[in-house]
Design an enzyme around this catalytic site. Structure first.
Site, mmCIF file in Angstrom:
data_model
loop_
_atom_site.group_PDB
_atom_site.id
_atom_site.type_symbol
_atom_site.label_atom_id
_atom_site.label_comp_id
_atom_site.label_asym_id
_atom_site.label_seq_id
_atom_site.Cartn_x
_atom_site.Cartn_y
_atom_site.Cartn_z
ATOM 1 N N THR A 251 0.870 -1.170 0.000
ATOM 2 C CA THR A 251 0.000 0.000 0.000
ATOM 3 C C THR A 251 0.902 1.213 0.000
ATOM 4 O O THR A 251 2.048 1.130 0.429
ATOM 5 C CB THR A 251 -0.848 0.005 1.298
ATOM 6 N N ARG A 279 -13.348 -8.248 -0.839
ATOM 7 C CA ARG A 279 -12.701 -7.912 0.435
ATOM 8 C C ARG A 279 -12.160 -6.470 0.388
ATOM 9 O O ARG A 279 -11.432 -6.098 -0.505
ATOM 10 C CB ARG A 279 -11.563 -8.887 0.701
ATOM 11 N N ASP A 282 -8.305 -1.974 5.297
ATOM 12 C CA ASP A 282 -8.388 -0.701 6.009
ATOM 13 C C ASP A 282 -8.246 0.513 5.091
ATOM 14 O O ASP A 282 -8.718 1.595 5.406
ATOM 15 C CB ASP A 282 -7.288 -0.637 7.073
ATOM 16 N N GLY A 305 -4.624 -5.071 7.250
ATOM 17 C CA GLY A 305 -5.799 -4.213 7.213
ATOM 18 C C GLY A 305 -6.858 -4.591 8.220
ATOM 19 O O GLY A 305 -7.478 -3.730 8.854
HETATM 20 N N1 ASP Z 1 -3.520 -2.478 4.431
HETATM 21 C C1 ASP Z 1 -3.691 -3.054 3.141
HETATM 22 C C2 ASP Z 1 -4.886 -3.937 3.140
HETATM 23 O O1 ASP Z 1 -5.123 -4.594 4.137
HETATM 24 C C3 ASP Z 1 -2.547 -3.867 2.674
HETATM 25 C C4 ASP Z 1 -1.202 -3.328 2.996
HETATM 26 O O2 ASP Z 1 -1.055 -2.231 3.470
HETATM 27 O O3 ASP Z 1 -0.221 -3.990 2.766
HETATM 28 O O4 ASP Z 1 -5.543 -4.021 2.132
#
Ligand code: ASP
Length: 419
Positions: A251, A279, A282, A305
């Site tokens: 992310t 899905r 966060d 997340g």
């Molecule tokens: N937080 C992101 C998610 O859960 C993934 C990540 O930050 O690596 O979709």
């Protein structure tokens, strides 16, 4: 050695030990004995202080943060600048965690999430599960600017995007498609179905003893063969195999502050690789993946997340700062709340990867992480206040997190730091 598909499925799950062993050998041969890394350079008050304008991002903001910094220097809007940092990665087909080229869901379809907050006007926008538009941070901003809503998801978000002039495109690059094929072929019951880490009856593994070194090598050899057959480029095969065995997160977050003390933030992602369709993690949740309050500051998150949603991470951090905590204290406090959600059970927490990027309205900032990372690859974040740099995150625990879901018996976790 002949492998049936069933053998392959069972044994491939055990092959993850090989990858882990490689990673762990470099990080902490004796769990708990890992040397503590030198402390982060701070002002002495427990946080860094940059002079506005300043941008704080996840480490993968490195390529785009110059653009964002220059925009803020030129008097452009802070949210436009933060989004520009994310857009560089969204446009990059070789970044498999964001935008075009992001790794897909379990059906081979890329689904993107993003959210943003504009401090000066106290507005927010978000999109979730967007399938055919690559610049979802701009799309989230368009929801903010052009609708009376805060969040649009799925088909509705896409139709809105097309109406706003966003281009429809297939987000799956050949490389991501082939990596998904590799995952599909080696796919077993080790996916995102079934109870998660938060299930009270969750067990670390049911795989029994570790695979022998010979077997591990055989599994890798088999995966390499399969990757070659699928046409995955030789230089990318190792990465693809790791992504299949250990579905990666990824992310980008960026918060930007100008010299008028205006502050904004954005977060954008393709989410978890091989996730269940629909899905949302966060990232698109205002208050979890991103939160900005013009009176206080801004925070964003990358990592697990589901865990971050349960503590409303970015919002909790901003509220902590409102009550007087420094950015570093505010972030570590929220990491401790995640730890508390698992009764501080290190056997579970070692599967939780969590980073927060925090920027206060006065230019004070911090990057904090659940785990310090490998000695040769510490958890870091990116700062630009005229000087672009990567700084180490302040970690709640020393050591490395482990990829989830677990597939093999793991050594004992590292010892928590005294923080
Ligand atoms: N937080 C992101 C998610 O859960 C993934 C990540 O930050 O690596 O979709």
């Amino acid at each position: 050695m002949e492998f049936s598909r069933r053998d392959f499925i069972v044994t491939a799950t055990m092959a993850s030990l090989a990858a882990r062993a490689r990673g762990q050998a470099q990080s902490s041969a004796t769990p708990g004995a890992q040397p503590t890394r030198p402390p982060v350079q701070t002002t002495g008050k427990g946080f860094g202080t940059g002079r506005p304008p300043i941008l704080v991002s996840s480490a993968n903001g490195w390529n785009g943060i110059d653009i964002g910094y220059q925009m803020v220097r030129d008097g452009k809007d802070t949210l436009d600048a933060a989004i520009a940092v994310g857009k560089v990665q969204e446009d990059d087909p070789n970044d498999s965690s964001v935008g075009y080229g992001g790794l897909p869901n379990e059906e081979g379809v890329v689904e993107l999430d993003s959210s943003c907050m504009h401090g000066p006007t106290r507005r927010a926008g978000a999109v979730g599960g967007v399938r055919n538009i690559k610049n979802v941070a701009l799309l989230a901003q368009a929801v903010m600017n052009n609708t009376g809503h805060v969040m649009l998801v799925g088909e509705g978000a896409e139709r809105f995007g097309y109406a706003m002039g966003f281009e429809k495109m297939n987000l799956l690059t050949e490389r991501s498609r082939k990596t998904w094929m590799l995952w599909k072929e080696t796919h077993s019951n080790q996916d995102w179905w079934g109870p998660g880490l938060d299930d009270p009856n969750w067990q670390a593994n049911a795989q029994g003893e570790a695979a022998s070194a010979q077997l591990q090598e055989e599994i890798y050899r088999r995966l390499e063969e399969l990757a070659a057959r699928l046409g995955i480029e030789p230089e990318y095969r190792q990465v693809a195999i790791e992504q299949v065995l250990h579905p990666p997160h990824g992310t980008i977050h960026c918060s930007a502050l100008n010299d008028k003390a205006e502050i904004s933030g954005m977060t954008t992602t393709s989410g978890l690789a091989w996730k269940l369709p629909g899905r949302c993690g966060d990232t698109p949740i205002i208050g979890a993946g991103c939160y900005t309050d013009q009176d206080v500051g801004s925070a964003g998150a990358t990592g697990s997340g589901e865990e971050n949603i349960r503590v409303a991470g970015a919002h909790s951090i901003v509220e902590n700062m409102r009550k007087g905590m420094s950015p570093q204290e505010a972030g570590l406090d929220v990491l401790k709340r995640i730890a508390r959600n698992f009764n501080n059970d290190q056997n579970k927490l070692r599967y939780v990867s969590m980073n927060y990027y925090i920027l206060r309205k006065d230019g004070a900032y911090a990057g904090v992480s659940m785990w310090s990372g490998r000695l040769d690859r510490p958890s870091r974040f990116c700062v630009h206040d005229g000087q672009k740099r990567l700084e180490p995150c302040v970690a709640l625990f020393q050591g490395t997190d482990l990829p989830y879901p677990p597939r093999t018996p793991q050594p004992r976790p590292n010892v928590p730091s005294s923080r």
